[in-house]
Motif scaffolding. Sequence first.
Motif, PDB file in Angstrom:
ATOM      1  N   TYR A 255      -1.701  60.840  23.842  1.00  0.00           N
ATOM      2  CA  TYR A 255      -2.431  62.017  24.295  1.00  0.00           C
ATOM      3  C   TYR A 255      -2.712  61.885  25.782  1.00  0.00           C
ATOM      4  CZ  TYR A 255      -3.350  63.151  19.391  1.00  0.00           C
ATOM      5  OH  TYR A 255      -3.215  63.458  18.059  1.00  0.00           O
ATOM      6  N   SER A 256      -2.362  62.909  26.544  1.00  0.00           N
ATOM      7  CA  SER A 256      -2.698  62.914  27.960  1.00  0.00           C
ATOM      8  C   SER A 256      -4.208  62.993  28.121  1.00  0.00           C
ATOM      9  CB  SER A 256      -2.032  64.109  28.652  1.00  0.00           C
ATOM     10  OG  SER A 256      -2.489  64.226  29.984  1.00  0.00           O
ATOM     11  N   MET A 257      -4.737  62.330  29.150  1.00  0.00           N
ATOM     12  CA  MET A 257      -6.189  62.292  29.338  1.00  0.00           C
ATOM     13  C   MET A 257      -6.790  63.663  29.614  1.00  0.00           C
ATOM     14  SD  MET A 257      -7.121  58.756  31.328  1.00  0.00           S
ATOM     15  CE  MET A 257      -6.074  59.071  32.748  1.00  0.00           C
ATOM     16  N   ASP A 258      -5.989  64.613  30.094  1.00  0.00           N
ATOM     17  CA  ASP A 258      -6.544  65.927  30.419  1.00  0.00           C
ATOM     18  C   ASP A 258      -6.023  67.028  29.500  1.00  0.00           C
ATOM     19  OD1 ASP A 258      -3.948  65.869  31.453  1.00  0.00           O
ATOM     20  OD2 ASP A 258      -4.433  67.299  33.048  1.00  0.00           O
ATOM     21  N   ASP A 259      -5.423  66.657  28.378  1.00  0.00           N
ATOM     22  CA  ASP A 259      -4.893  67.672  27.461  1.00  0.00           C
ATOM     23  C   ASP A 259      -6.000  68.121  26.519  1.00  0.00           C
ATOM     24  OD1 ASP A 259      -3.495  69.359  25.886  1.00  0.00           O
ATOM     25  OD2 ASP A 259      -1.965  67.919  25.253  1.00  0.00           O
ATOM     26  N   ALA A 260      -6.851  69.015  27.011  1.00  0.00           N
ATOM     27  CA  ALA A 260      -8.005  69.467  26.240  1.00  0.00           C
ATOM     28  C   ALA A 260      -7.613  70.343  25.058  1.00  0.00           C
ATOM     29  CB  ALA A 260      -8.972  70.222  27.143  1.00  0.00           C
ATOM     30  N   THR A 261      -6.361  70.785  24.997  1.00  0.00           N
ATOM     31  CA  THR A 261      -5.930  71.592  23.862  1.00  0.00           C
ATOM     32  C   THR A 261      -5.856  70.762  22.586  1.00  0.00           C
ATOM     33  OG1 THR A 261      -3.560  71.186  24.237  1.00  0.00           O
ATOM     34  CG2 THR A 261      -4.574  73.050  25.398  1.00  0.00           C
ATOM     35  N   LYS A 262      -5.906  69.447  22.715  1.00  0.00           N
ATOM     36  CA  LYS A 262      -5.795  68.560  21.550  1.00  0.00           C
ATOM     37  C   LYS A 262      -7.151  68.051  21.077  1.00  0.00           C
ATOM     38  CE  LYS A 262      -1.293  68.683  21.195  1.00  0.00           C
ATOM     39  NZ  LYS A 262      -1.029  69.683  22.243  1.00  0.00           N
ATOM     40  N   MET A 263      -8.237  68.651  21.566  1.00  0.00           N
ATOM     41  CA  MET A 263      -9.567  68.206  21.160  1.00  0.00           C
ATOM     42  C   MET A 263      -9.758  68.304  19.649  1.00  0.00           C
ATOM     43  SD  MET A 263     -11.548  66.962  23.461  1.00  0.00           S
ATOM     44  CE  MET A 263     -11.516  66.798  25.247  1.00  0.00           C
ATOM     45  N   ALA A 264      -9.252  69.370  19.053  1.00  0.00           N
ATOM     46  CA  ALA A 264      -9.410  69.541  17.605  1.00  0.00           C
ATOM     47  C   ALA A 264      -8.663  68.437  16.851  1.00  0.00           C
ATOM     48  CB  ALA A 264      -8.909  70.918  17.179  1.00  0.00           C
ATOM     49  N   ASP A 265      -7.488  68.045  17.374  1.00  0.00           N
ATOM     50  CA  ASP A 265      -6.723  66.964  16.739  1.00  0.00           C
ATOM     51  C   ASP A 265      -7.501  65.653  16.801  1.00  0.00           C
ATOM     52  OD1 ASP A 265      -4.810  68.880  16.492  1.00  0.00           O
ATOM     53  OD2 ASP A 265      -3.384  67.996  17.896  1.00  0.00           O
ATOM     54  N   LEU A 266      -8.083  65.349  17.955  1.00  0.00           N
ATOM     55  CA  LEU A 266      -8.837  64.111  18.108  1.00  0.00           C
ATOM     56  C   LEU A 266     -10.093  64.118  17.239  1.00  0.00           C
ATOM     57  CD1 LEU A 266      -8.438  63.668  21.956  1.00  0.00           C
ATOM     58  CD2 LEU A 266      -7.289  62.358  20.173  1.00  0.00           C
ATOM     59  N   LYS A 267     -10.718  65.273  17.137  1.00  0.00           N
ATOM     60  CA  LYS A 267     -11.887  65.404  16.261  1.00  0.00           C
ATOM     61  C   LYS A 267     -11.500  65.087  14.821  1.00  0.00           C
ATOM     62  CE  LYS A 267     -15.401  68.820  14.897  1.00  0.00           C
ATOM     63  NZ  LYS A 267     -14.983  69.121  13.513  1.00  0.00           N
ATOM     64  N   LEU A 268     -10.357  65.614  14.387  1.00  0.00           N
ATOM     65  CA  LEU A 268      -9.901  65.365  13.025  1.00  0.00           C
ATOM     66  C   LEU A 268      -9.587  63.884  12.800  1.00  0.00           C
ATOM     67  CD1 LEU A 268      -9.086  66.508  10.271  1.00  0.00           C
ATOM     68  CD2 LEU A 268      -6.795  66.938  11.189  1.00  0.00           C
ATOM     69  N   LEU A 269      -8.960  63.241  13.788  1.00  0.00           N
ATOM     70  CA  LEU A 269      -8.683  61.813  13.675  1.00  0.00           C
ATOM     71  C   LEU A 269      -9.976  61.017  13.533  1.00  0.00           C
ATOM     72  CD1 LEU A 269      -5.844  61.370  16.322  1.00  0.00           C
ATOM     73  CD2 LEU A 269      -5.632  61.020  13.851  1.00  0.00           C
ATOM     74  N   GLY A 270     -10.972  61.374  14.337  1.00  0.00           N
ATOM     75  CA  GLY A 270     -12.251  60.693  14.229  1.00  0.00           C
ATOM     76  C   GLY A 270     -12.881  60.877  12.860  1.00  0.00           C
ATOM     77  N   GLU A 271     -12.763  62.071  12.308  1.00  0.00           N
ATOM     78  CA  GLU A 271     -13.342  62.342  10.993  1.00  0.00           C
ATOM     79  C   GLU A 271     -12.643  61.566   9.885  1.00  0.00           C
ATOM     80  OE1 GLU A 271     -12.989  66.556  10.937  1.00  0.00           O
ATOM     81  OE2 GLU A 271     -14.915  66.890  11.966  1.00  0.00           O
ATOM     82  N   LYS A 272     -11.335  61.324  10.048  1.00  0.00           N
ATOM     83  CA  LYS A 272     -10.600  60.570   9.028  1.00  0.00           C
ATOM     84  C   LYS A 272     -11.098  59.132   8.900  1.00  0.00           C
ATOM     85  CE  LYS A 272      -6.197  63.101   9.003  1.00  0.00           C
ATOM     86  NZ  LYS A 272      -4.744  63.004   9.260  1.00  0.00           N
ATOM     87  N   LEU A 273     -11.691  58.623   9.966  1.00  0.00           N
ATOM     88  CA  LEU A 273     -12.178  57.246   9.940  1.00  0.00           C
ATOM     89  C   LEU A 273     -13.579  57.134   9.337  1.00  0.00           C
ATOM     90  CD1 LEU A 273     -10.862  54.600  10.916  1.00  0.00           C
ATOM     91  CD2 LEU A 273     -12.252  54.754  12.979  1.00  0.00           C
ATOM     92  N   LEU A 274     -14.269  58.250   9.180  1.00  0.00           N
ATOM     93  CA  LEU A 274     -15.671  58.218   8.766  1.00  0.00           C
ATOM     94  C   LEU A 274     -15.915  57.514   7.425  1.00  0.00           C
ATOM     95  CD1 LEU A 274     -16.972  61.723   9.898  1.00  0.00           C
ATOM     96  CD2 LEU A 274     -17.309  59.499  10.979  1.00  0.00           C
ATOM     97  N   PRO A 275     -15.039  57.653   6.418  1.00  0.00           N
ATOM     98  CA  PRO A 275     -15.308  56.944   5.163  1.00  0.00           C
ATOM     99  C   PRO A 275     -15.370  55.422   5.315  1.00  0.00           C
ATOM    100  CG  PRO A 275     -13.688  58.682   4.816  1.00  0.00           C
ATOM    101  CD  PRO A 275     -13.874  58.555   6.295  1.00  0.00           C
ATOM    102  N   LYS A 276     -14.818  54.912   6.408  1.00  0.00           N
ATOM    103  CA  LYS A 276     -14.806  53.461   6.617  1.00  0.00           C
ATOM    104  C   LYS A 276     -15.953  52.976   7.496  1.00  0.00           C
ATOM    105  CE  LYS A 276      -9.765  53.240   6.197  1.00  0.00           C
ATOM    106  NZ  LYS A 276      -8.491  52.812   6.840  1.00  0.00           N
ATOM    107  N   ILE A 277     -16.780  53.898   7.985  1.00  0.00           N
ATOM    108  CA  ILE A 277     -17.879  53.529   8.881  1.00  0.00           C
ATOM    109  C   ILE A 277     -19.199  53.677   8.129  1.00  0.00           C
ATOM    110  CG2 ILE A 277     -19.042  54.011  11.060  1.00  0.00           C
ATOM    111  CD1 ILE A 277     -16.456  55.231  12.092  1.00  0.00           C
ATOM    112  N   GLU A 278     -19.836  52.563   7.828  1.00  0.00           N
ATOM    113  CA  GLU A 278     -21.129  52.557   7.141  1.00  0.00           C
ATOM    114  C   GLU A 278     -22.203  52.196   8.163  1.00  0.00           C
ATOM    115  OE1 GLU A 278     -20.981  51.139   2.827  1.00  0.00           O
ATOM    116  OE2 GLU A 278     -19.354  49.964   3.731  1.00  0.00           O
TER     117      GLU A 278
END
Length: 306
Positions: A255-278
Amino acid sequence: MPAVWLAALEKEVGGLARDKFDFVAGTSTGALIVAAVAVGIPAQTIVELYVDRAPKLFSKIPVISTIRRILFGHMYDVEELHRLIRQELGSPAADWQLNDVPRDILITAKGLTDSHQWYFVKDNPRNSGKTGGLKLADCLTASAAAPTFFAPRAVPGIDGLLVDGGTGVAGNPVYQACVEAFRFTDGYPETDTVVVSLGTGYFLKRKPPTWLYRWLHWLLAELLRSPGEQQTELVDRHFGGATFYRVDLELPRDYSMDDATKMADLKLLGEKLLPKIEWLKILDGTDTRWLVGKGHRQPSEYAERV
């Protein structure tokens, strides 16, 4: 992604993320997040700011942006960034000095002409007492002024222009935060402290470079990634008495550091990790999934794949 994980913390334990941390540290985009946490902005609001406001700040027409970068050395308006930071900090935090921040804080920046690495912290009797009177918004703008994206930024009270603190060794400032907390700030006994470092993901599966541009791209990526791993290693080696967690993930693409069009993708990636974070276990030091050292993960093995 760190903002997504902090929003999950607030949902799991109740209250603001600020209520769970005594000391926050960050560089560039991380500096913006920790400052928002320190002034009491809810983490879910931070997520929404990235998703909603970043595309406006980083809007560009490719040809014009390339010309701006070649002619002027940057693509985006650093003063617009400063205005956005002040606006989102709100009153009275927009005018706070670092000494006014209700949590211990560390923000990094880099001197343009002298290459001096700056660590902006609150003044106390054990440190140099040189940066606590600086304005929070100015320090944040300088920390986020990534070369070729934004012009260097002056911080009143500091000689010369400054650029992104990640231009060097402090892209992941967890080691510098530990040095400041354990060596230059009272109230942080190493063996009674939980250190939590949140990464922004990294991509490893690049094709082997075969020509100049690809080599430059690879070198830049490694210059940004390797210090982050080094900081994790240094904390494990030098401050082994602390309970140290590193949460990060391996990205499926670059991901390019200034590609703000991918914010939703990064948000989704972060959410996928949530079940592993207690978070409750992390905060009380009983979690083992993200623990670095002490017979658990080595610093080079902390990232998850999603």
